[in-house]
Design a protein around this motif. Structure first.
Motif, PDB file in Angstrom:
ATOM      1  N   THR A   1      -9.460   1.212  -0.701  1.00  0.00           N
ATOM      2  CA  THR A   1      -9.166  -0.161  -0.310  1.00  0.00           C
ATOM      3  C   THR A   1      -9.623  -0.455   1.113  1.00  0.00           C
ATOM      4  OG1 THR A   1      -7.269  -0.211  -1.813  1.00  0.00           O
ATOM      5  CG2 THR A   1      -7.311  -1.854  -0.055  1.00  0.00           C
TER       6      THR A   1
ATOM      7  N   MET B   1       0.592   3.059  -3.192  1.00  0.00           N
ATOM      8  CA  MET B   1      -0.717   3.571  -3.568  1.00  0.00           C
ATOM      9  C   MET B   1      -0.831   5.024  -3.137  1.00  0.00           C
ATOM     10  SD  MET B   1      -2.629   0.208  -2.037  1.00  0.00           S
ATOM     11  CE  MET B   1      -4.175   1.063  -1.819  1.00  0.00           C
TER      12      MET B   1
ATOM     13  N   THR C   1      -7.766  -1.719  -4.566  1.00  0.00           N
ATOM     14  CA  THR C   1      -6.749  -2.544  -5.220  1.00  0.00           C
ATOM     15  C   THR C   1      -7.242  -3.967  -5.439  1.00  0.00           C
ATOM     16  OG1 THR C   1      -5.791  -3.093  -3.081  1.00  0.00           O
ATOM     17  CG2 THR C   1      -4.875  -1.195  -4.246  1.00  0.00           C
TER      18      THR C   1
ATOM     19  N   GLU D   1      -6.424   5.787  -3.148  1.00  0.00           N
ATOM     20  CA  GLU D   1      -6.446   4.332  -3.328  1.00  0.00           C
ATOM     21  C   GLU D   1      -6.439   3.615  -1.987  1.00  0.00           C
ATOM     22  OE1 GLU D   1      -4.202   2.931  -7.279  1.00  0.00           O
ATOM     23  OE2 GLU D   1      -2.985   4.250  -6.032  1.00  0.00           O
TER      24      GLU D   1
ATOM     25  N   GLN E   1       0.804  -1.210   0.000  1.00  0.00           N
ATOM     26  CA  GLN E   1       0.000   0.000   0.000  1.00  0.00           C
ATOM     27  C   GLN E   1       0.842   1.268   0.000  1.00  0.00           C
ATOM     28  OE1 GLN E   1      -3.058  -0.166   3.007  1.00  0.00           O
ATOM     29  NE2 GLN E   1      -4.051  -1.934   2.066  1.00  0.00           N
TER      30      GLN E   1
END
Length: 283
Positions: free
Chosen positions: A122, A114, A222, A118, A111
């Motif tokens: 998620t 990201m 994701t 995002e 992560q």
């Protein structure tokens, strides 16, 4: 590397979930506790009976772990969700002392690549998926999940993977989805988009929703889950999108999406927008 915090004496309250190290309750901050780590005082480790005095300069050592970002996150989370002071104390203590589990570290490394939206999409997906699997979850179970989510977000802020503002906003949305009591209402500018193709991208969602107003940001969760988040600059845009959704369809690529507003749903309350939409599509 800095000093190992395990060397520091720890004073525990009657509540075992709250370990006071670096959490100054008098000054309501995440900085060093004057009653324990102040110059000229001493503290005793109850298990080893080893006394640490000011010759160890504990204040200077602990100052290395001060984190203005964590302090900012703490204030924002406690200002947006009710009864989270103890939960934040536990998350902060764990971040400062215990480290992450191996599985958490692997997920955090993924992560880190990201962007903040995002990450938010998620985490909201994970909450939504948990609620589907745990229908009828008790308030205690929901708070346990919120604690786990707080732990995760505090680690992200400490590692610099996400800003305290974005972390707090994500936690605010999670609390609303879980039906926890909010201290501050959500702004009503965010839509949850589901039921679309798993390979759909941010650009596909933006293309479908841009006609309703100025989009601040959007993201897909994701791992190709078909779960997206759209944030407008104005609640008016959300209302336009929901009016279209109730009367017709909003198509992402070639699939009619399910859409709902990210807002507080008290425990047991049905999301009537989603229920009405499902019934309408079945007719």
């Amino acid at each position: 590397g800095g000093s190992d915090l395990s060397e520091f004496p720890i004073r525990r309250n009657s509540n075992p979930a709250e370990v006071e190290i670096g959490i100054d309750r008098d000054n309501n901050s995440v900085f060093s506790n004057n009653s324990l780590l102040s110059t000229g005082s001493s503290a005793v480790d109850a298990e080893s009976d080893i006394e640490y005095d000011d010759t160890f300069h504990l204040v200077d050592e602990f100052d290395k772990y001060r984190d203005q970002n964590l302090e900012k996150m703490r204030k924002e989370v406690e200002g947006s969700l009710a009864d989270t002071a103890g939960m934040m104390s536990q998350a902060l203590t764990r971040a400062l002392m215990d480290g992450m589990d191996e599985d958490d570290e692997e997920m955090d490394e993924v992560q880190e690549h990201m962007d903040s939206m995002e990450v938010e999409a998620t985490v909201l997906y994970e909450i939504s998926d948990w609620l589907k699997k745990k229908e009828g979850a008790t308030p205690e179970e929901r708070r346990e999940l919120m604690q786990d989510t707080l732990n995760e977000m505090v680690f992200k802020v400490r590692r610099g993977a996400i800003s305290p503002e974005h972390a707090s906003r994500t936690i605010h949305g999670c609390g609303a989805m879980l039906g926890l009591q909010l201290e501050e209402n959500l702004p009503g500018t965010t839509l949850i988009v589901t039921g679309i193709r798993k390979k759909a991208k941010k650009e596909d969602v933006v293309e479908a929703f841009k006609e309703f107003g100025d989009i601040e940001n959007a993201a897909m969760a994701t791992n190709s889950r078909g779960f997206g988040v759209v944030r407008y600059r104005s609640p008016t845009s959300v209302q336009r999108a929901m009016d279209r959704y109730r009367m017709g369809e909003i198509v992402v690529q070639d699939v009619a999406a399910n859409v709902r507003v990210l807002k507080e749903y008290p425990l047991g309350e049905v999301d009537m927008t989603r229920q009405y939409s499902s019934e309408r599509r079945m007719r």
